[in-house]
Enzyme design. Structure first.
Site, PDB file in Angstrom:
ATOM      1  N   HIS A  46      -8.025 -28.686 -11.077  1.00  0.00           N
ATOM      2  CA  HIS A  46      -8.510 -27.819 -12.148  1.00  0.00           C
ATOM      3  C   HIS A  46      -7.745 -26.501 -12.248  1.00  0.00           C
ATOM      4  O   HIS A  46      -7.961 -25.733 -13.189  1.00  0.00           O
ATOM      5  CB  HIS A  46      -9.994 -27.510 -11.953  1.00  0.00           C
ATOM      6  CG  HIS A  46     -10.883 -28.699 -12.092  1.00  0.00           C
ATOM      7  ND1 HIS A  46     -10.927 -29.473 -13.219  1.00  0.00           N
ATOM      8  CD2 HIS A  46     -11.772 -29.257 -11.224  1.00  0.00           C
ATOM      9  CE1 HIS A  46     -11.799 -30.461 -13.061  1.00  0.00           C
ATOM     10  NE2 HIS A  46     -12.317 -30.351 -11.858  1.00  0.00           N
ATOM     11  N   ARG A  72      -5.771 -29.365  -3.277  1.00  0.00           N
ATOM     12  CA  ARG A  72      -6.659 -30.330  -3.912  1.00  0.00           C
ATOM     13  C   ARG A  72      -5.839 -31.040  -4.969  1.00  0.00           C
ATOM     14  O   ARG A  72      -5.412 -30.433  -5.957  1.00  0.00           O
ATOM     15  CB  ARG A  72      -7.884 -29.684  -4.550  1.00  0.00           C
ATOM     16  CG  ARG A  72      -8.711 -30.764  -5.279  1.00  0.00           C
ATOM     17  CD  ARG A  72     -10.091 -30.323  -5.653  1.00  0.00           C
ATOM     18  NE  ARG A  72     -10.115 -29.347  -6.731  1.00  0.00           N
ATOM     19  CZ  ARG A  72     -11.236 -28.946  -7.347  1.00  0.00           C
ATOM     20  NH1 ARG A  72     -12.400 -29.446  -6.973  1.00  0.00           N
ATOM     21  NH2 ARG A  72     -11.194 -28.038  -8.298  1.00  0.00           N
ATOM     22  N   GLU A 147     -19.004 -35.461  -4.567  1.00  0.00           N
ATOM     23  CA  GLU A 147     -19.398 -34.689  -5.749  1.00  0.00           C
ATOM     24  C   GLU A 147     -19.965 -35.561  -6.862  1.00  0.00           C
ATOM     25  O   GLU A 147     -20.254 -35.062  -7.950  1.00  0.00           O
ATOM     26  CB  GLU A 147     -18.182 -33.922  -6.286  1.00  0.00           C
ATOM     27  CG  GLU A 147     -16.966 -34.796  -6.550  1.00  0.00           C
ATOM     28  CD  GLU A 147     -15.739 -34.007  -6.975  1.00  0.00           C
ATOM     29  OE1 GLU A 147     -15.892 -32.832  -7.357  1.00  0.00           O
ATOM     30  OE2 GLU A 147     -14.635 -34.566  -6.935  1.00  0.00           O
ATOM     31  N   ASP A 173     -20.029 -30.103  -9.428  1.00  0.00           N
ATOM     32  CA  ASP A 173     -20.228 -31.506  -9.794  1.00  0.00           C
ATOM     33  C   ASP A 173     -21.392 -32.127  -9.032  1.00  0.00           C
ATOM     34  O   ASP A 173     -22.109 -32.976  -9.582  1.00  0.00           O
ATOM     35  CB  ASP A 173     -18.949 -32.299  -9.542  1.00  0.00           C
ATOM     36  CG  ASP A 173     -17.917 -32.096 -10.636  1.00  0.00           C
ATOM     37  OD1 ASP A 173     -18.294 -32.189 -11.818  1.00  0.00           O
ATOM     38  OD2 ASP A 173     -16.755 -31.839 -10.318  1.00  0.00           O
TER      39      ASP A 173
END
Length: 258
Positions: A46, A72, A147, A173
């Site tokens: 993200h 990530r 998540e 999430d």
């Protein structure tokens, strides 16, 4: 802290604290990496970083001299996982893991044959951890994000996946996964907290690390006190906005009103 020392600490479930980077700003990342966080994680899912940003960010973390770099990755796929590791990441956080089978796929993508399916081409990472595949495997961490509804339902089996070093909670999430209408929805606070307990206990029972993203240092300390192994603090973009807003508020509050 060197990569092998960090990997050893995580596998021993020793508590560490890290910081989250979303901006493609190597100079800022280098400054953060000098503060003393045990790790700095670059958000390739993200965050606002492409591959060149991840490469520059990992170089900046190494230049900072006190933190190791995690990434990530954008997906549970051998390509982004391998590229992050080749660029010098000590480990990867893999999003949206729903099952033990998917966790095993993530592990395989981080390990060289015969232990896994990682393609050999270490590039920058060979400067720090050596060219031997066995040495790289011993130093490389792989963490599966919990998540989703399926990930939570299967968390015990995921934690027992051979070669998995730990799990990582994506709280936004996860809140949606347990029925929240939006992240931090107070209507599901109790079931959310119960999910956090289940995740950390599943990790402890399997002997692997449990990590979590937190909005600030106070919450990071709270989750570590509850039994989480590692916690990430907020992000550079959030702190930039918070600091700018606070300074503006101070100035406006001190100005005389007409």
């Amino acid at each position: 802290m060197n990569p092998l020392e960090f990997a050893t600490r995580i596998r021993a479930r020793e508590q560490v604290v890290g910081y989250w980077v979303t901006l493609d700003s190597p100079v800022a990342t280098e400054r953060i990496a000098r503060i003393g966080y045990d790790y700095v994680c670059l958000d390739g899912q993200h965050g606002l970083l492409g591959y060149s940003g991840l490469l520059a960010g990992l170089t900046a973390i190494d230049a900072g001299g006190t933190s190791v770099g995690l990434v990530r990755v954008e997906a549970n796929d051998p390509a982004p996982i391998g590229r992050a590791l080749d660029a010098g990441a000590t480990g990867v956080i893999v999003p949206l893991v729903d099952s033990a089978e998917q966790a095993a796929e993530a592990v395989a993508a981080t390990r060289y044959p015969p232990a896994g399916r990682r393609s050999y081409g270490p590039m920058r990472s060979a400067l720090r951890i050596g060219p031997k595949p066995a040495e790289a495997d011993a130093t490389t961490l792989v963490l599966a994000m919990i998540e989703t509804p399926a990930g939570l339902e299967n968390v015990e089996e995921i934690c027992r996946t051979r070669g998995l070093d730990g799990v990582y909670v994506g709280p936004s999430d996860l809140c949606l996964a347990v029925g929240g209408a939006y992240p931090n929805d107070p209507a599901v606070a109790e079931v959310f907290e119960a999910a956090l307990v289940r995740i950390r206990e599943a990790a402890a029972d399997a002997g692997v690390a449990a990590g979590i993203h937190t909005p600030d240092g106070e919450n990071a300390a709270k989750r570590l006190a509850e039994g989480y192994t590692f916690a990430s603090v907020s992000s550079d973009l959030v702190h930039l906005e918070q600091a700018a807003r606070a300074h503006l508020g101070t100035v406006r509050a001190s100005r005389p009103h007409p």
